[in-house]
Design a protein around this motif. Structure first.
Motif, PDB file in Angstrom:
ATOM      1  N   CYS A 157      -7.326   2.345  -0.312  1.00 38.46           N
ATOM      2  CA  CYS A 157      -8.582   1.879  -1.128  1.00 38.46           C
ATOM      3  C   CYS A 157      -9.752   1.481  -0.139  1.00 38.46           C
ATOM      4  N   ARG A 158     -10.919   1.814  -0.627  1.00 44.21           N
ATOM      5  CA  ARG A 158     -12.082   1.415   0.063  1.00 44.21           C
ATOM      6  C   ARG A 158     -13.048   0.609  -0.787  1.00 44.21           C
ATOM      7  N   GLY A 159     -13.477  -0.529  -0.382  1.00 41.77           N
ATOM      8  CA  GLY A 159     -14.422  -1.143  -1.011  1.00 41.77           C
ATOM      9  C   GLY A 159     -15.795  -0.909  -1.039  1.00 41.77           C
ATOM     10  N   ILE A 160     -16.651  -0.852  -2.009  1.00 42.73           N
ATOM     11  CA  ILE A 160     -18.087  -0.572  -2.252  1.00 42.73           C
ATOM     12  C   ILE A 160     -18.809  -1.880  -2.247  1.00 42.73           C
ATOM     13  N   TYR A 161     -19.880  -2.437  -1.240  1.00 39.34           N
ATOM     14  CA  TYR A 161     -20.483  -3.672  -1.329  1.00 39.34           C
ATOM     15  C   TYR A 161     -21.781  -3.375  -1.370  1.00 39.34           C
ATOM     16  N   ARG A 162     -22.659  -4.064  -2.375  1.00 41.13           N
ATOM     17  CA  ARG A 162     -24.094  -4.130  -2.488  1.00 41.13           C
ATOM     18  C   ARG A 162     -24.549  -5.204  -1.710  1.00 41.13           C
ATOM     19  N   ASN A 163     -25.414  -4.476  -0.805  1.00 45.87           N
ATOM     20  CA  ASN A 163     -26.035  -5.518   0.486  1.00 45.87           C
ATOM     21  C   ASN A 163     -27.384  -6.204  -0.006  1.00 45.87           C
ATOM     22  N   PRO A 164     -27.377  -7.431  -0.580  1.00 47.87           N
ATOM     23  CA  PRO A 164     -28.772  -7.897  -1.179  1.00 47.87           C
ATOM     24  C   PRO A 164     -29.815  -8.049  -0.160  1.00 47.87           C
ATOM     25  N   ASP A 165     -29.711  -8.194   1.288  1.00 50.63           N
ATOM     26  CA  ASP A 165     -30.734  -8.125   2.195  1.00 50.63           C
ATOM     27  C   ASP A 165     -31.599  -6.765   2.341  1.00 50.63           C
ATOM     28  N   ALA A 166     -30.866  -5.780   2.068  1.00 49.48           N
ATOM     29  CA  ALA A 166     -31.327  -4.282   1.913  1.00 49.48           C
ATOM     30  C   ALA A 166     -32.409  -3.998   0.825  1.00 49.48           C
ATOM     31  N   PHE A 167     -32.321  -5.192  -0.068  1.00 48.46           N
ATOM     32  CA  PHE A 167     -33.258  -5.193  -1.400  1.00 48.46           C
ATOM     33  C   PHE A 167     -34.479  -6.178  -1.147  1.00 48.46           C
ATOM     34  N   ARG A 168     -34.664  -6.737  -0.083  1.00 51.50           N
ATOM     35  CA  ARG A 168     -35.439  -7.869  -0.035  1.00 51.50           C
ATOM     36  C   ARG A 168     -37.020  -7.118   0.501  1.00 51.50           C
ATOM     37  N   LYS A 169     -38.182  -7.638   0.197  1.00 51.66           N
ATOM     38  CA  LYS A 169     -39.199  -6.863   0.777  1.00 51.66           C
ATOM     39  C   LYS A 169     -39.200  -6.901   2.314  1.00 51.66           C
ATOM     40  N   ARG A 170     -39.667  -5.820   2.805  1.00 50.76           N
ATOM     41  CA  ARG A 170     -39.618  -5.502   4.202  1.00 50.76           C
ATOM     42  C   ARG A 170     -41.247  -5.846   4.542  1.00 50.76           C
ATOM     43  N   PRO A 171     -41.244  -5.949   6.051  1.00 56.95           N
ATOM     44  CA  PRO A 171     -42.607  -5.985   6.741  1.00 56.95           C
ATOM     45  C   PRO A 171     -43.481  -4.590   6.313  1.00 56.95           C
ATOM     46  N   GLU A 172     -44.749  -4.811   6.224  1.00 55.17           N
ATOM     47  CA  GLU A 172     -45.473  -3.606   6.052  1.00 55.17           C
ATOM     48  C   GLU A 172     -45.373  -2.478   7.154  1.00 55.17           C
ATOM     49  N   GLY A 173     -45.014  -1.294   6.712  1.00 54.90           N
ATOM     50  CA  GLY A 173     -44.957  -0.366   7.782  1.00 54.90           C
ATOM     51  C   GLY A 173     -43.258  -0.125   8.006  1.00 54.90           C
ATOM     52  N   ALA A 174     -42.460  -0.954   7.589  1.00 54.21           N
ATOM     53  CA  ALA A 174     -41.071  -0.856   8.199  1.00 54.21           C
ATOM     54  C   ALA A 174     -40.559   0.059   6.934  1.00 54.21           C
ATOM     55  N   PRO A 175     -39.562   1.085   7.532  1.00 57.82           N
ATOM     56  CA  PRO A 175     -38.934   2.130   6.759  1.00 57.82           C
ATOM     57  C   PRO A 175     -38.010   1.514   5.688  1.00 57.82           C
ATOM     58  N   GLU A 176     -38.165   2.237   4.508  1.00 61.22           N
ATOM     59  CA  GLU A 176     -37.134   1.891   3.493  1.00 61.22           C
ATOM     60  C   GLU A 176     -35.705   1.855   3.702  1.00 61.22           C
ATOM     61  N   PRO A 177     -34.916   0.991   3.395  1.00 61.54           N
ATOM     62  CA  PRO A 177     -33.596   1.051   3.527  1.00 61.54           C
ATOM     63  C   PRO A 177     -32.891   2.322   3.044  1.00 61.54           C
ATOM     64  N   THR A 178     -31.889   2.690   3.680  1.00 57.99           N
ATOM     65  CA  THR A 178     -31.013   3.897   3.365  1.00 57.99           C
ATOM     66  C   THR A 178     -29.944   3.402   2.193  1.00 57.99           C
ATOM     67  N   THR A 179     -29.349   4.515   1.556  1.00 56.12           N
ATOM     68  CA  THR A 179     -28.246   3.970   0.554  1.00 56.12           C
ATOM     69  C   THR A 179     -27.112   3.238   1.206  1.00 56.12           C
ATOM     70  N   GLU A 180     -27.056   3.795   2.624  1.00 59.18           N
ATOM     71  CA  GLU A 180     -25.981   3.349   3.601  1.00 59.18           C
ATOM     72  C   GLU A 180     -26.168   1.769   3.788  1.00 59.18           C
ATOM     73  N   GLU A 181     -27.226   1.479   3.924  1.00 51.70           N
ATOM     74  CA  GLU A 181     -27.519   0.040   4.058  1.00 51.70           C
ATOM     75  C   GLU A 181     -27.493  -0.751   2.888  1.00 51.70           C
ATOM     76  N   ARG A 182     -27.956  -0.100   1.650  1.00 55.19           N
ATOM     77  CA  ARG A 182     -27.792  -0.876   0.340  1.00 55.19           C
ATOM     78  C   ARG A 182     -26.369  -0.997   0.028  1.00 55.19           C
ATOM     79  N   TYR A 183     -25.477   0.076   0.394  1.00 54.27           N
ATOM     80  CA  TYR A 183     -24.343   0.122  -0.391  1.00 54.27           C
ATOM     81  C   TYR A 183     -23.242   0.537   0.683  1.00 54.27           C
ATOM     82  N   HIS A 184     -22.284  -0.588   1.118  1.00 55.10           N
ATOM     83  CA  HIS A 184     -21.567  -0.374   2.178  1.00 55.10           C
ATOM     84  C   HIS A 184     -20.172   0.055   1.824  1.00 55.10           C
TER      85      HIS A 184
END
Length: 300
Positions: free
Chosen positions: A128-155
Motif C-alpha cells: 500500500c502507498r499513501g497519498i498526502y496533500r501538502n498544504p504548504d504547496a498551496f500557499r501563495k508564493r513569492p512573485e516570480g516563483a514557479p508554480e508547485p508541481t503535482t508531485e509537490e502538492r500530492y506526495h
C-alpha cells in the motif's frame, strides 16, 4: 450528578473500568483476530456469520466493536470509520487491549484506476502507498516563483507491504472461491476522499487534475481508498505485534465514473465478507501468542 466517566493519563486515556477513550473497549473484549471495516452497517451485516456473539461495544464516537466465535475461534469485527485518524484510534486502542499477536484484516470499499479491474472485483493488497496533500504547496508564493508541481502538492509514499504470511493465506483462500474476481496489486490510500484521490472540484483550487493518471501509471495499481495505508504503516512500526492485510470491494471505475448498484454491493459484501471472515479465523497464531486473560469474553 454526572454519569460521565473520568479518564486518567492524557497520553493514553482510560476510564475507571479500563475502557479506551475513543473505541470504548477494555481488556477481554477484543480477540487476537480482528476484521475492520469503515462502515458500521457492514459490521452489522457481517455479524450474522458469527456462530455466537459474545459482546458488543458502541462508543459515543460511533465506533462499533463486536466479538464472537467462528468455529470456536474468537474473532472481533470493528467498525473503524473513515480516514487515517479513525484507523489510528482503532488500531492503537485495540492493540493496547490485546496480549500477544494481533492479526488485522481490513475489508473496505474502493475505486479502481485500473482498466483490468471491474466493479464487483475484490482487490487484495500486496502493498500500500499513501497519498498526502501538502498544504504548504498551496500557499501563495513569492512573485516570480514557479508554480508547485503535482508531485509537490500530492506526495505518494514508498510502498509498505502486507504481512507476507497473512497475505499468502488470504490469497490462497480467496482464490479458491473467487478465481475470476480476485485482483492482487497495490492499494493507494488518500488522506482525503476528494482532493488526494484526484476528484475534481469546482469550489476549491485542488490542482489535482493529473493525480489519477499518476496513480494509474504506477505498477499494479488496483485500488484507491482512505484507510489501508495507515493500517499497514502502523503494522510496520508495531515491533512485530501487528500483522496486517487489506482487501476492498471495487465499487467504482474512476476512469469511466461508473458506480456499483446498491443491490450488487449488498450481495458482494455478503459473499466476500463471509469468505474473508473465515479466512481470518483459519489464519494460524501460535498458542503462546493468544490472549488468555480471565477477562476474555470467549473464556467465560
Amino acid at each position: 450528578m454526572s454519569t460521565k466517566p473520568t479518564f486518567t493519563d492524557a497520553d493514553f486515556p482510560l476510564d475507571g473500568e479500563g475502557r479506551t477513550y475513543h473505541i470504548g473497549i477494555k481488556r477481554g473484549e477484543v480477540a487476537n483476530r480482528v476484521l475492520t471495516c469503515g462502515d458500521v452497517q457492514r459490521v452489522r451485516v457481517l455479524e450474522k456469520f458469527l456462530d455466537k456473539k459474545l459482546c458488543e461495544v458502541c462508543s459515543e464516537r460511533g465506533f462499533l466493536t463486536v466479538t464472537g466465535l467462528i468455529d470456536g475461534v474468537p474473532v472481533t469485527l470493528l467498525a473503524s470509520l473513515m480516514g487515517y485518524p479513525n484507523m489510528d484510534f482503532a488500531v492503537r486502542e485495540t492493540l493496547a487491549m490485546v496480549d500477544g499477536t494481533m492479526v488485522c484484516v481490513r475489508f473496505g470499499t474502493c475505486g479502481t484506476p485500473s482498466t483490468e479491474c471491474n466493479i464487483g472485483d475484490l482487490a487484495l493488497a500486496t502493498e500500500c502507498r499513501g497519498i498526502y496533500r501538502n498544504p504548504d504547496a498551496f500557499r501563495k508564493r513569492p512573485e516570480g516563483a514557479p508554480e508547485p508541481t503535482t508531485e509537490e502538492r500530492y506526495h505518494i509514499t514508498l510502498p509498505v507491504p502486507a504481512d507476507p504470511a497473512l497475505f499468502n493465506h488470504m490469497k490462497e483462500v480467496l482464490l479458491k472461491q473467487f478465481p475470476d474476481h480476485l485482483k492482487v496489486g497495490c492499494n493507494f490510500s488518500g488522506c482525503t476522499f476528494y482532493a488526494s484521490q484526484g476528484r475534481p472540484g469546482v469550489h476549491f483550487e485542488d490542482h489535482n487534475e493529473d493525480l489519477l493518471d499518476r496513480i494509474a501509471a504506477m505498477p499494479s495499481a488496483t485500488a484507491i481508498e482512505m484507510e489501508t495505508f495507515h493500517l499497514f504503516d502502523l503494522a510496520d512500526l508495531s515491533k512485530g505485534r501487528l500483522k496486517a492485510a487489506g482487501s476492498a470491494l471495487i465499487i467504482a471505475k474512476r476512469a469511466t465514473k461508473d458506480f456499483v448498484t446498491p443491490e450488487k454491493k449488498a450481495k458482494l459484501v455478503d459473499e466476500y465478507g463471509k469468505a474473508i471472515l473465515h479466512a481470518l479465523a483459519t489464519f494460524p497464531i501460535p498458542e503462546d501468542q493468544l490472549m488468555k486473560d480471565p477477562a476474555c469474553v470467549w473464556l467465560k
